[in-house]
Design a protein around this motif. Structure first.
Motif, short mmCIF file in Angstrom:
data_model
loop_
_atom_site.label_atom_id
_atom_site.label_comp_id
_atom_site.label_asym_id
_atom_site.label_seq_id
_atom_site.Cartn_x
_atom_site.Cartn_y
_atom_site.Cartn_z
N VAL A 175 0.85 -1.19 0.00
CA VAL A 175 0.00 0.00 0.00
C VAL A 175 0.88 1.24 0.00
CG1 VAL A 175 -1.79 1.28 1.25
CG2 VAL A 175 -1.81 -1.23 1.25
N MET A 176 0.62 2.14 -0.97
CA MET A 176 1.37 3.40 -1.07
C MET A 176 0.41 4.56 -0.94
SD MET A 176 3.95 2.76 -4.25
CE MET A 176 4.95 1.25 -4.34
N LEU A 177 0.84 5.60 -0.22
CA LEU A 177 0.09 6.85 -0.19
C LEU A 177 1.03 7.99 -0.54
CD1 LEU A 177 -2.48 8.49 0.44
CD2 LEU A 177 -1.61 8.77 2.77
N ASN A 178 0.63 8.71 -1.58
CA ASN A 178 1.28 9.99 -1.91
C ASN A 178 0.38 11.07 -1.29
OD1 ASN A 178 1.31 12.03 -4.84
ND2 ASN A 178 2.84 12.03 -3.24
N PRO A 179 0.76 11.64 -0.13
CA PRO A 179 -0.15 12.51 0.62
C PRO A 179 -0.22 13.91 0.02
CG PRO A 179 1.93 12.37 1.76
CD PRO A 179 2.05 11.47 0.55
N ASP A 214 2.53 0.99 3.58
CA ASP A 214 3.88 0.45 3.45
C ASP A 214 4.88 1.52 3.04
OD1 ASP A 214 3.51 -2.53 3.84
OD2 ASP A 214 2.03 -2.16 2.27
N TYR A 215 4.48 2.35 2.06
CA TYR A 215 5.36 3.42 1.57
C TYR A 215 4.58 4.73 1.57
CZ TYR A 215 8.41 -0.31 -0.16
OH TYR A 215 9.22 -1.41 -0.26
N LEU A 216 5.00 5.66 2.42
CA LEU A 216 4.44 7.01 2.45
C LEU A 216 5.41 7.90 1.68
CD1 LEU A 216 2.25 8.92 3.65
CD2 LEU A 216 3.79 9.25 5.60
N ILE A 217 4.91 8.60 0.65
CA ILE A 217 5.81 9.31 -0.28
C ILE A 217 5.41 10.78 -0.38
CG2 ILE A 217 6.89 9.26 -2.56
CD1 ILE A 217 5.98 6.37 -2.86
N PRO A 218 5.83 11.62 0.58
CA PRO A 218 5.56 13.06 0.53
C PRO A 218 6.73 13.82 -0.09
CG PRO A 218 6.43 12.52 2.68
CD PRO A 218 6.45 11.24 1.87
N ASN A 219 6.46 15.04 -0.58
CA ASN A 219 7.56 15.94 -0.88
C ASN A 219 7.86 16.79 0.36
OD1 ASN A 219 5.65 18.03 -0.79
ND2 ASN A 219 5.48 18.21 -3.02
N GLU A 220 8.74 17.79 0.22
CA GLU A 220 9.14 18.56 1.41
C GLU A 220 7.95 19.24 2.08
OE1 GLU A 220 12.74 20.16 -1.24
OE2 GLU A 220 10.76 19.37 -1.78
N SER A 221 7.13 19.95 1.28
CA SER A 221 6.03 20.70 1.88
C SER A 221 5.00 19.77 2.50
CB SER A 221 5.39 21.63 0.86
OG SER A 221 4.79 20.89 -0.19
N ARG A 250 10.03 10.82 12.18
CA ARG A 250 8.81 11.13 12.93
C ARG A 250 7.62 10.37 12.34
NH1 ARG A 250 5.75 11.36 16.96
NH2 ARG A 250 4.11 12.94 16.97
N LEU A 251 7.54 10.30 11.03
CA LEU A 251 6.43 9.59 10.38
C LEU A 251 6.50 8.09 10.65
CD1 LEU A 251 6.38 11.70 7.12
CD2 LEU A 251 4.55 11.60 8.84
N LEU A 252 7.71 7.55 10.76
CA LEU A 252 7.84 6.14 11.16
C LEU A 252 7.31 5.94 12.58
CD1 LEU A 252 11.40 5.09 9.90
CD2 LEU A 252 9.20 4.75 8.77
N GLN A 253 7.68 6.87 13.47
CA GLN A 253 7.20 6.78 14.85
C GLN A 253 5.68 6.85 14.91
OE1 GLN A 253 9.16 10.04 16.78
NE2 GLN A 253 11.20 9.09 16.70
N MET A 254 5.08 7.60 13.99
CA MET A 254 3.64 7.75 13.96
C MET A 254 2.94 6.53 13.35
SD MET A 254 3.74 11.77 12.79
CE MET A 254 1.98 12.03 12.56
N GLY A 255 3.72 5.62 12.75
CA GLY A 255 3.13 4.37 12.29
C GLY A 255 3.36 3.96 10.86
N ALA A 256 3.93 4.85 10.02
CA ALA A 256 4.16 4.49 8.62
C ALA A 256 5.19 3.38 8.51
CB ALA A 256 4.62 5.71 7.84
#
Length: 302
Positions: free
Chosen positions: A161-165, A181-188, A210-216
């Motif tokens: 599962v991928m999310l481009n937020p 499984d893969y969270l793919i944000p840019n800087e903003s 931080r995003l790993l700590q949050m569960g990603a």
């Protein structure tokens, strides 16, 4: 052949104006050119995955209008399974009003149209596509409850599962992250998700951690000309970007996401998949438009 990549997301017609500089509030500036081109983050990522070697299905909505027909046809030309692209009566197709300046920076206004009518029930109708997938990709240009349902269903089915937020306006719901499984944000977007500034490699690494700590599961922060930063529980790795002269950055992030997903389903490892996504994105910014800028696998051959 069953689709290995299923994209649940948006389809927009992009109305693109090029001008020397972006107007300030209340200002009118002269433009240089105008064109319409199929876009939308979901559709762009589907096209990228298809051109870069994956079999792809699209789940989304268009309006019952000429733009809707054009958007569907643009995907069908790429060999994308469009059985789950539905026309909604009484609403327009999604539209993105895009202004691009001489430095290739853009400003975008999005009207959701049919994208706003994509409900969990309308995705569930095509659950067989999700069951047959290897990778499920979502973004944030359709209603949040639909994204939540698709992420949870992907996790329930054991898919990647991928999310481009994108576009992100704040932190994600806590329960979403455990499905990704893969969270793919840019800087903003990484900044919006964490509430902390992201403007260099060190701050991108902190955001990823931080995003790993949050569960990603794993995080890839795309950094434009600075490349990409992969962050997992085993550490982080920086992938420098190929150096190119940018003409139009529209759909560069979508090209990366689709290319990364296509590479994974073709059997490449994470590092090689990130590198392929970067090479494809770098080539895309040398061309104008969203979907027209996305390269094929053959164009990336050494």
């Amino acid at each position: 052949m069953s689709a290995k990549v299923v994209v649940v997301g948006s389809l927009n017609m992009d109305l693109v104006a090029r001008t020397e500089r972006l107007p300030r509030a209340g200002e009118t500036v002269a433009g240089e050119s105008f064109f319409t081109v199929p876009g939308g983050k979901g559709a762009n990522q589907a096209v990228a995955a298809a051109r870069l070697g994956a079999s792809v299905a699209m789940v989304g909505n268009v309006g019952d209008d000429a733009y809707g027909q054009q958007l569907r046809q643009a995907l069908e030309v790429e060999g994308i399974d469009c059985q789950a692209v539905s026309a909604c009566p009484g609403v327009s197709s999604g539209v993105a009003l895009i202004t691009v300046d001489a430095a290739s920076q853009n400003s975008i206004v999005i009207i959701p149209g049919g994208n706003g009518q994509l409900t969990p029930a309308s995705v569930q109708r095509f659950d067989a596509l999700l069951q047959a997938a290897e990778v499920i990709i979502c973004q944030l240009e359709v209603p949040a409850d639909t994204v939540a349902w698709a992420l949870a269903r992907g996790r329930e089915l054991g898919k990647t599962v991928m999310l481009n937020p994108a576009p992100a306006t704040g932190p994600l719901p806590a329960q979403w992250l455990a499905h990704i499984d893969y969270l793919i944000p840019n800087e903003s977007e990484a900044e919006a998700l964490t509430g902390a500034p992201v403007d260099d490699l060190a701050s991108a690494r902190r955001a990823g951690e931080r995003l790993l700590q949050m569960g990603a599961g794993k995080v890839i922060v795309t950094l434009g000309a600075q490349g990409a930063l992969f962050v997992s529980r085993d550490g982080s790795r920086h992938f420098p970007a190929p150096q190119v002269k940018a003409l139009d950055t529209t759909a560069a992030g979508d090209t990366f996401v689709g290319g990364f997903a296509a590479a994974l389903v073709r059997g490449l490892g994470e590092d090689d998949a990130i590198t392929l996504g970067q090479r494809a994105a770098a080539l895309s910014v040398t061309r104008a438009g969203a979907q027209p800028s996305i390269p094929t696998l053959a164009e990336l051959a050494p």
